[in-house]
Design a protein around this motif. Structure first.
Motif, short mmCIF file in Angstrom:
data_model
loop_
_atom_site.label_atom_id
_atom_site.label_comp_id
_atom_site.label_asym_id
_atom_site.label_seq_id
_atom_site.Cartn_x
_atom_site.Cartn_y
_atom_site.Cartn_z
N GLY A 72 0.83 -1.21 0.00
CA GLY A 72 0.00 0.00 0.00
C GLY A 72 0.86 1.25 0.00
N ILE A 97 -7.53 7.34 -2.30
CA ILE A 97 -6.66 6.78 -1.25
C ILE A 97 -7.51 6.01 -0.23
CG2 ILE A 97 -5.09 7.41 0.64
CD1 ILE A 97 -4.13 9.76 -1.18
N THR A 98 -8.73 6.51 0.02
CA THR A 98 -9.64 5.78 0.91
C THR A 98 -9.91 4.37 0.39
OG1 THR A 98 -10.72 7.81 1.70
CG2 THR A 98 -12.00 5.78 1.83
N TRP A 99 -10.09 4.25 -0.93
CA TRP A 99 -10.35 2.92 -1.48
C TRP A 99 -9.12 2.01 -1.38
CZ3 TRP A 99 -14.76 0.81 -1.55
CH2 TRP A 99 -15.91 1.57 -1.76
N MET A 100 -7.92 2.60 -1.42
CA MET A 100 -6.72 1.79 -1.19
C MET A 100 -6.75 1.18 0.21
SD MET A 100 -3.53 4.03 -2.69
CE MET A 100 -2.38 2.69 -2.29
N PHE A 101 -7.05 2.03 1.20
CA PHE A 101 -7.11 1.52 2.58
C PHE A 101 -8.26 0.53 2.74
CE2 PHE A 101 -4.41 5.22 3.61
CZ PHE A 101 -3.53 4.65 4.53
N ALA A 102 -9.40 0.80 2.09
CA ALA A 102 -10.54 -0.12 2.19
C ALA A 102 -10.17 -1.49 1.63
CB ALA A 102 -11.75 0.45 1.46
N LEU A 104 -7.18 -2.82 1.52
CA LEU A 104 -6.16 -3.50 2.34
C LEU A 104 -6.60 -3.78 3.76
CD1 LEU A 104 -3.07 -1.52 1.04
CD2 LEU A 104 -3.62 -3.92 0.58
N ASN A 105 -7.47 -2.94 4.32
CA ASN A 105 -7.82 -3.10 5.74
C ASN A 105 -9.23 -3.64 5.96
OD1 ASN A 105 -8.29 -1.20 8.71
ND2 ASN A 105 -6.81 -2.85 8.52
N THR A 106 -10.10 -3.54 4.95
CA THR A 106 -11.48 -4.02 5.14
C THR A 106 -11.80 -5.23 4.27
OG1 THR A 106 -12.26 -1.83 5.82
CG2 THR A 106 -13.91 -3.33 4.93
N VAL A 107 -11.34 -5.24 3.03
CA VAL A 107 -11.71 -6.34 2.13
C VAL A 107 -10.68 -7.47 2.16
CG1 VAL A 107 -12.27 -6.94 -0.27
CG2 VAL A 107 -13.02 -4.74 0.68
N GLU A 108 -9.40 -7.13 2.19
CA GLU A 108 -8.39 -8.20 2.13
C GLU A 108 -8.33 -9.08 3.39
OE1 GLU A 108 -4.38 -8.49 -0.11
OE2 GLU A 108 -3.90 -7.48 1.74
N ARG A 141 -18.52 -9.02 3.08
CA ARG A 141 -17.78 -7.86 2.54
C ARG A 141 -18.07 -7.66 1.06
NH1 ARG A 141 -17.40 -5.52 6.69
NH2 ARG A 141 -15.58 -5.58 8.05
N LEU A 145 -19.43 -4.43 -0.96
CA LEU A 145 -18.62 -3.83 -2.03
C LEU A 145 -19.40 -3.80 -3.34
CD1 LEU A 145 -15.87 -2.67 -2.94
CD2 LEU A 145 -15.18 -5.03 -3.45
N MET A 166 -7.95 -2.67 -5.09
CA MET A 166 -9.13 -3.50 -4.86
C MET A 166 -9.16 -4.69 -5.84
SD MET A 166 -11.67 -3.70 -2.73
CE MET A 166 -12.20 -2.09 -2.12
N PRO B 54 -19.56 2.69 2.80
CA PRO B 54 -20.18 1.53 2.14
C PRO B 54 -20.14 0.25 2.96
CG PRO B 54 -18.18 2.26 0.98
CD PRO B 54 -18.48 3.29 2.01
N PHE B 55 -19.27 0.20 3.98
CA PHE B 55 -19.20 -1.01 4.80
C PHE B 55 -19.97 -0.85 6.12
CE2 PHE B 55 -15.55 -0.96 1.94
CZ PHE B 55 -15.77 -2.14 1.25
N LEU B 68 -14.91 11.09 3.70
CA LEU B 68 -14.03 9.93 3.71
C LEU B 68 -14.50 8.89 4.71
CD1 LEU B 68 -10.59 11.80 3.85
CD2 LEU B 68 -11.84 11.05 1.82
N PHE B 69 -14.08 7.64 4.48
CA PHE B 69 -14.19 6.58 5.49
C PHE B 69 -12.84 5.89 5.55
CE2 PHE B 69 -14.51 2.91 2.58
CZ PHE B 69 -14.84 3.53 1.40
N GLU B 70 -12.70 4.86 6.35
CA GLU B 70 -11.43 4.14 6.58
C GLU B 70 -10.48 4.99 7.45
OE1 GLU B 70 -10.07 1.08 5.96
OE2 GLU B 70 -11.90 0.36 5.00
N ALA B 73 -7.18 6.18 5.92
CA ALA B 73 -7.30 7.27 4.95
C ALA B 73 -7.58 8.59 5.65
CB ALA B 73 -8.41 6.95 3.95
N PHE B 101 0.52 1.71 6.96
CA PHE B 101 0.03 0.54 6.22
C PHE B 101 0.43 -0.76 6.93
CE2 PHE B 101 -0.46 3.54 2.65
CZ PHE B 101 -1.67 3.12 2.11
N LEU B 104 -1.99 -1.46 9.68
CA LEU B 104 -3.35 -1.81 9.26
C LEU B 104 -3.42 -3.07 8.42
CD1 LEU B 104 -4.60 1.80 8.44
CD2 LEU B 104 -5.31 0.34 10.36
N ASN B 105 -2.38 -3.36 7.64
CA ASN B 105 -2.46 -4.50 6.72
C ASN B 105 -1.62 -5.70 7.16
OD1 ASN B 105 -1.68 -5.40 3.36
ND2 ASN B 105 -3.72 -5.49 4.23
N GLU B 108 -2.56 -5.59 12.22
CA GLU B 108 -3.95 -5.66 12.70
C GLU B 108 -4.70 -6.91 12.26
OE1 GLU B 108 -7.00 -2.39 13.80
OE2 GLU B 108 -7.18 -2.62 11.64
#
Lengths: 215, 215
Positions: A72, A97-102, A104-108, A141, A145, A166, B54-55, B68-70, B73, B101, B104-105, B108
């Motif tokens: 990331g 950038i939010t989607w990058m974190f989403a 890596l931290n929410t979907v992965e 998830r 998404l 993503m 979205p989550f 923003l979310f996450e 981010a 990162f 978080l990746n 965590e």
């Protein structure tokens, strides 16, 4: 020219799932040349590599006085310095950038949890009970998404580093039945893979892994 | 002034583990005032909140045309725009973002996997066999992290957004025996919590959750 590290021999036999592919893809999207240093599993656990990557993994990224790990962070570093992966408008840029974190931290995390579970639990008899529970977490998830993506081409207008990350995360599900339950997400992954920059990144990692008989 | 969202009633009863604390802490480190909109569990799953996140989680961050979310981010967005959380030197700045990162990746996910496992598997009889395997995954990461931190105060020189995120992630282990096996990491968490900005962030979330009898 930056130097990245990659597996001397990728565990996936060149299917493009090793994380160097994400960095190669970002470099290709921004039109940057790069060098690759291949690292064996044994070398990844040695002090020299641990000084570069404290968790003993690949990829790393070195350029001048910059030395980074974490996909990331590397992709963001490239995206912030070269056109092609982040929009110009500040609010849209922060959303990408939010989607990058989403990714890596929410979907992965639930995807990796499910993927690694067979190795974690081995042949214990309750493995067959655990795996469907973990599939359920992935499904939850993906439901959220896919609701957000809808029929859109990318997550927030134009393709961005958020989509790159993503798509890369969702690719791990290509051999799973769960992704097939979400045809719009499967199509989203296919759109990412159809990008010329992805094709070049894939080919470059394939060349490394096709040099040797896969295990 | 930005508006963030937080739980109307935090599941942790105000121990500061809800993710709005991370954002409050970043805002306090950079000396920024903010407003908080509390969201119920029911409202988090409604279309109005899902349009923002979205989550269906908290926190979110809204300021002018930015939404923003996450947590990662949001903290990065704040850190890039206000002094106090990222070093000036470009290479050091990229390293601090790398630690965000990594928190978080890499660090965590096994911690959350272990924390959530009891809820995922319920009272199935093999739960007692699974949990030690997951503790082992947490322990492996902490071993690598403590090797890198050594006797240093922070991960890369001065306190940064990378430390803010890593301390926040490790805080989830405060009620676990595993963190006690790593006294330098426990001391690192304590150093983070001793910062005046953290104390203000903690107090602010406590005030919300102490207003009502905890569940």
């Amino acid at each position: 020219m930056p130097t990245i590290t990659a597996f001397e021999r990728s565990p996936d036999g060149g299917r493009g799932l090793a994380r160097d592919t994400r960095v190669r893809w970002a470099l290709e999207e921004t039109g940057r040349a790069y060098e690759v240093r291949l690292v064996s599993f044994a070398a990844m656990k040695q002090p020299e590599h641990l000084a570069l990557h404290p968790f003993g993994q690949i990829p790393t990224y070195e350029e001048g006085d910059v030395a980074l790990f974490e996909t990331g962070a590397i992709v963001l570093h490239i995206a912030e310095r070269h056109a092609g992966l982040l929009p110009d408008h500040p609010a849209a840029r922060s959303r990408a950038i939010t989607w990058m974190f989403a990714a890596l931290n929410t979907v992965e995390p639930p995807i990796l949890e499910r993927e690694q579970a067979p190795y974690v639990v081995g042949d214990r008899p309750w493995r067959a009970e655990l795996l469907p529970l973990l599939d359920g977490r992935v499904r939850a998830r993906l439901t959220q998404l896919s609701a957000r993506l809808g029929e859109a081409e990318w997550l927030d207008g134009a393709f961005s580093a958020g989509d790159l990350m993503m798509v890369s995360v969702l690719q791990r599900l290509k051999s799973s039945a769960v992704l097939k339950e979400f045809p719009t997400l499967a199509a989203y992954v296919a759109r990412g893979e159809a990008r010329p920059a992805y094709a070049r990144a894939f080919a470059a990692q394939w060349k490394v892994n096709a040099r040797q008989p896969s295990g």
